[in-house]
Design a protein around this motif. Structure first.
Motif, PDB file in Angstrom:
ATOM      1  N   CYS A   1       0.824  -1.212   0.000  1.00 46.52           N
ATOM      2  CA  CYS A   1       0.000   0.000   0.000  1.00 46.52           C
ATOM      3  C   CYS A   1       0.855   1.256   0.000  1.00 46.52           C
ATOM      4  N   SER A   2       1.904   1.239   0.786  1.00 45.73           N
ATOM      5  CA  SER A   2       2.765   2.415   0.891  1.00 45.73           C
ATOM      6  C   SER A   2       3.540   2.655  -0.400  1.00 45.73           C
ATOM      7  N   ALA A   3       4.156   1.601  -0.926  1.00 45.30           N
ATOM      8  CA  ALA A   3       4.992   1.763  -2.119  1.00 45.30           C
ATOM      9  C   ALA A   3       4.175   2.077  -3.357  1.00 45.30           C
ATOM     10  N   ALA A   4       2.977   1.477  -3.468  1.00 48.71           N
ATOM     11  CA  ALA A   4       2.149   1.645  -4.666  1.00 48.71           C
ATOM     12  C   ALA A   4       1.160   2.801  -4.547  1.00 48.71           C
ATOM     13  N   LYS A   5       1.148   3.494  -3.389  1.00 50.56           N
ATOM     14  CA  LYS A   5       0.233   4.615  -3.119  1.00 50.56           C
ATOM     15  C   LYS A   5      -1.220   4.185  -3.315  1.00 50.56           C
TER      16      LYS A   5
END
Length: 602
Positions: free
Chosen positions: A74-78
């Motif tokens: 979730c964080s890396a792929a926004k």
């Protein structure tokens, strides 16, 4: 090897050839064979994953194991994901003031407290996703007071759960003021709230006012077996529906007041089920309930059934200017010595299997025609400038612009190599819940199901539609409808929103001829998802937007005019705002922020 973006900025931008963005550029040039738009707004939506992360998450998706690394994904792929709200065991025994605070799990707050005040002020305000959980809050307390002021206002997706809140409490009060106002997707749950409590009153003032969509509020087993619990709902739910199940059941001396509840709302649905069932000497007042609302449906099932000495008054109830539907089933049945009065009550109502004794009807409006008064009310829920006539798109016209700001949480597309490996079907919801960590009956489950069902809905007559989660999929759909010689446009920024604007230079796309387009609108989903559909018989325009006072250019807008509205619902907001009906007029609107329209290139 380097890939160069043409026209993205004054300087050339280099990109690793294996990133999702580089892949999109190659695909665009292969399928469209035109330079990427200089505005590059579409490139800003491409996944920010690095080449290494993209390959790694793609492997996990193929192995059906991407959920094992959901937080980092979730964080890396926004993406749009919910934070963890698992229970915590910490106790809090002192007064607490929460100001300018955000996203928290509250467990055992105020439990067994003797007096004291907990204050939540400017809590979770202006946040994108607000997920708060209150468990065993003020339970068994005496004289404990809770204040929620400006709580989660102007946030986007709000998910809050109050479980066993104020259960078995004595005295004290809860005050919810300006709670969840101007929220896009409010989803609030009160379960076993104030059960078995004694004189612990609650006040809801301007609660979920001007809210939009979402599941609204759910009150389950609220005030059950309680004693002398006064509840006041004032300016409540102007925008979101509510469900009351087992509310005040078997309570003694309950006193509930609903004032301006659901007023000026649009399509709101409220359900009262087993409300006050078996109660004793309750007093319920509905005043100006759903007054001047548009459509909307209320259902009262087994309301005050088997109660004793209940008094219920409905005054100015359901005076919708566009017909709603109210159903009363088993109302007051089996009750003893009840008094139920309907005074100046709305139209299009059904009373079935209700008590024949103790119920009076006064000034019941059976029908109503469209009047000047109706027209004066309509713009309270149809925002000025949201719909307009084609003749307004002329240089020099001064007109209101609606709020075109994107209300969705910020997300990115997924690379096609990942999204193609994820399930995308309502029949696969259990698998999706496991991937995105969505609990049963959670807001996230509802969000995903709503999007999936809309994507699976049969197209309207003459419509071609597809939901896309990658830029490549969007390109494929647009070119399948329009051919490869295409352009994509959106309004440049949000300047002028909710203000009067002046129209500057206007240009009709394709020479202003009748054409077709592919319009793409965002759907709320964990990753960026667009609902794209072909729109026949339209004219598309670009227009400079000026400040009406300085006459300086502040924006460059894109507008689309639908020339054939014959298949639109007669209750569509455009006809209420513009004063006509299906097939009788054309209807125009701006392309809002982050929405877009594809057309054949000039």
């Amino acid at each position: 090897m380097q890939v160069v973006f043409a026209g993205v900025s004054d300087s050339l931008v280099s990109e690793n050839p294996f990133t999702p963005k580089a892949s999109v550029v190659r695909y665009w040039n292969k399928e469209i064979r035109r330079e990427i738009p200089k505005t590059h707004f579409l490139l800003n939506k491409v996944s920010p994953l690095t080449a290494v992360d993209s390959a790694s998450f793609s492997r996990l998706a193929a192995q059906n194991d991407i959920g094992s690394r959901l937080p980092s994904f979730c964080s890396a792929a926004k993406l749009f994901c919910f934070p963890d709200t698992s229970p915590i065991l910490e106790k809090h025994s002192r007064d607490v003031k929460f100001a300018d605070y955000a996203i928290k799990n509250f467990t055992n707050y105020g439990t067994d407290r003797l007096s004291g005040v907990d204050s939540f002020k400017n809590y979770s305000e202006n946040n994108n996703v607000v997920v708060d959980s209150f468990r065993r809050y003020s339970r068994d307390s005496v004289g404990h007071k809770e204040q929620f002021s400006n709580y989660a206002s102007e946030s986007n997706v709000v998910d809050q759960s109050f479980n066993t809140y104020a259960a078995e409490a004595t005295g004290g009060s809860g005050d919810f003021k300006n709670y969840n106002t101007e929220v896009n997707n409010p989803n609030l749950r009160f379960t076993s709230y104030a059960d078995d409590s004694n004189a612990h009153g609650e006040t809801f003032t301007k609660y979920t006012e001007d809210a939009n969509a979402g599941n609204g509020q759910s009150f389950t087993s609220y005030g059950k077996n309680g004693n002398d619990i006064p509840n006041d709902f004032s300016s409540y739910g102007e925008g979101a529906g509510s469900g009351f199940s087992g509310y005040g059941e078997s309570a003694n001396g309950a006193n509930d007041s609903f004032t301006s509840y659901g007023s000026e709302s649009n399509g709101q649905q409220n359900t009262f089920k087993s409300y006050g069932d078996g109660g004793n000497a309750a007093v319920d007042s509905f005043s100006s309930y759903r007054d001047e609302a548009n459509v909307g449906d209320d259902s009262f099932r087994s309301y005050a059934k088997n109660s004793n000495g209940d008094k219920v008054d409905f005054t100015n109830y359901g005076q919708t200017f566009n017909e709603g539907t109210d159903k009363f089933t088993g109302y007051g049945k089996g009750a003893d010595d009840q008094s139920i009065g309907f005074k100046i009550y709305g139209r299009n109502n059904t009373f079935k299997d209700y008590a024949k004794k103790g119920i009076t009807f006064s000034r019941y409006n059976e029908s109503s025609s469209e009047t000047a008064q109706v027209r004066s009310v309509v713009n309270k829920w149809v925002e000025p400038g949201k719909f307009f006539r084609e003749r307004m798109l002329r240089q020099g016209t001064v007109m209101p612009m609606p709020d075109i700001k994107d209300k969705m949480p910020e997300r990115s597309f997924l690379p096609r190599s990942i999204v193609s490996k994820l399930p995308f079907s309502s029949s696969k919801i259990d698998e999706l819940k496991r991937i995105f960590w969505a609990g049963d009956n959670s807001t996230l489950e509802t969000v995903m199901l709503d999007a999936l069902k809309e994507c699976e809905r049969a197209p309207s007559p003459g419509e071609t539609k597809r939901c896309v989660g990658s830029v490549e999929d969007m390109i494929d759909f647009a070119t399948s409808v329009l051919g490869r010689n295409v352009e994509v446009r959106t309004t440049e920024n949000v300047k002028g929103s909710k203000l009067n604007i002046k129209i500057g230079t206007v240009r009709g796309i394709n020479g202003g001829k009748v054409t077709k387009s592919v319009s793409c609108h965002q759907s709320l989903y964990p990753y960026l998802l667009y609902y794209c559909h072909s729109v026949p018989k339209v004219r598309v325009y670009e227009a400079d937007i000026l400040d009406p006072n300085s006459r300086e250019k502040i924006n460059h807008g894109v507008a689309i005019c639908h020339l054939d509205t014959s298949s639109w619902s007669r209750n569509h907001g455009a006809f209420s705002a513009l004063g006509s009906g299906p097939g009788q007029i054309e209807v125009c609107h701006w392309i809002f922020e982050n929405d877009m329209t594809w057309t054949i290139a000039d």
